[in-house]
Design an enzyme around this catalytic site. Structure first.
Site, PDB file in Angstrom:
ATOM      1  N   GLU A   6     -31.554  46.293 -28.708  1.00  0.00           N
ATOM      2  CA  GLU A   6     -31.261  44.869 -28.521  1.00  0.00           C
ATOM      3  C   GLU A   6     -30.720  44.282 -29.816  1.00  0.00           C
ATOM      4  O   GLU A   6     -31.300  44.462 -30.882  1.00  0.00           O
ATOM      5  CB  GLU A   6     -32.515  44.101 -28.104  1.00  0.00           C
ATOM      6  CG  GLU A   6     -32.248  42.618 -27.859  1.00  0.00           C
ATOM      7  CD  GLU A   6     -33.504  41.857 -27.491  1.00  0.00           C
ATOM      8  OE1 GLU A   6     -33.599  41.378 -26.350  1.00  0.00           O
ATOM      9  OE2 GLU A   6     -34.400  41.741 -28.362  1.00  0.00           O
ATOM     10  N   THR A  42     -39.298  32.385 -35.476  1.00  0.00           N
ATOM     11  CA  THR A  42     -40.325  33.065 -36.266  1.00  0.00           C
ATOM     12  C   THR A  42     -41.652  32.322 -36.192  1.00  0.00           C
ATOM     13  O   THR A  42     -42.726  32.930 -36.030  1.00  0.00           O
ATOM     14  CB  THR A  42     -39.869  33.193 -37.731  1.00  0.00           C
ATOM     15  OG1 THR A  42     -38.640  33.922 -37.787  1.00  0.00           O
ATOM     16  CG2 THR A  42     -40.917  33.924 -38.563  1.00  0.00           C
TER      17      THR A  42
END
Length: 270
Positions: free
Chosen positions: A140, A153
């Site tokens: 990916e 994040t």
């Protein structure tokens, strides 16, 4: 759980990640060396931990003997861009490549998640040459702006803490933060030309400084010590006075001195 050798199972994915990182970093450097704008700011990569693979397989009901096809992001590459527009440009460059094939695309920018998550995902099939022959693995590629990556994040860390059951208040704050991050991206796009031009000027200045200092050293190689010392003094004066716009003239003078030194050296050898 089966008794597979996980270290051997993950080796092709580790190889794929390392090769892909090198290829995209090379693409970035190649574009910059041709004085073209590079949509790639920086590249990272990782192979999923065994525990994470098992958790995802359980969540998606993927049988253990189908991990290679059922878990598409065991190998993952993340590419950061400066601007939203860069993402489409980079995705087009990836489409044109012949060393990997696109399986499908997930556009979470045009169709962002309810949580506010934005990112552009490309699932590819990548050929890895192993000691047992060629093996095609799924990987990916995530493409994001720096603002999108910062938000993602933080969300990932909070989801880990709350086991993906975020309190409503935190979820709402994250959604508002995602919108703020996207507004930041839009504002940066509005002044994109000014930002890119400033960065280009900085790079040009850095390259010119390196060239001048390198050329001065070349004069020492031809034993033109006095000329080299004079040019070094001029450079120091320009640097101290911050009059670096005059470096182009100084560079031309040094190039002329090197050309003279080469001609005289050639005469001496004939």
């Amino acid at each position: 759980m089966d008794g597979r050798d996980w270290a051997k199972f993950l080796l092709p994915y580790e190889q794929a990640v390392e090769e892909l990182k090198v290829k995209f970093k090379t693409l970035r450097n190649e574009l910059r060396s041709r004085e073209e704008y590079s949509p790639i700011e920086f590249v990272t990569g990782r192979v999923k931990r065994i525990s994470t693979i098992l958790e995802k397989a359980k969540k998606l009901n993927v049988p253990m003997d189908q991990l290679e096809k059922g878990i598409e992001d065991i190998a993952g590459i993340r590419i950061m861009c400066q601007f939203v527009e860069d993402i489409e440009k980079l995705s087009e460059l990836i489409r044109q490549r012949e060393d990997m094939s696109i399986v499908y695309i997930k556009d979470y920018i045009a169709n962002y998640k309810a949580s506010g998550y934005r990112s552009f995902h490309i699932i590819i099939e990548y050929p890895v040459q192993t000691s047992l022959g060629m093996k095609r693995v799924l990987a990916e590629i995530q493409i994001r702006t720096l603002a999108m990556n910062f938000w993602a994040t933080i969300e990932h860390s909070l989801n880990y803490k709350y086991k993906e059951s975020l309190p409503d208040e935190i979820s709402e704050r994250l959604r508002r933060a995602a919108e703020a991050a996207f507004l930041l991206d839009k504002e940066m796009s509005n002044i994109r030309e000014e930002i890119v031009e400033s960065q280009r000027l900085f790079i040009d200045k850095s390259n010119l400084v390196s060239k001048v200092l390198s050329d001065i050293q070349q004069l020492y190689f031809y034993h033109r010590v006095r000329e080299a010392a004079q040019f070094q003094l001029k450079f120091n004066e320009l640097w101290e006075s911050d009059e670096l716009w005059n470096l182009s003239e100084l560079s031309a003078e040094i190039e002329a001195a090197i050309a003279r030194a080469k001609r005289e050296s050639a005469k001496g050898q004939s």
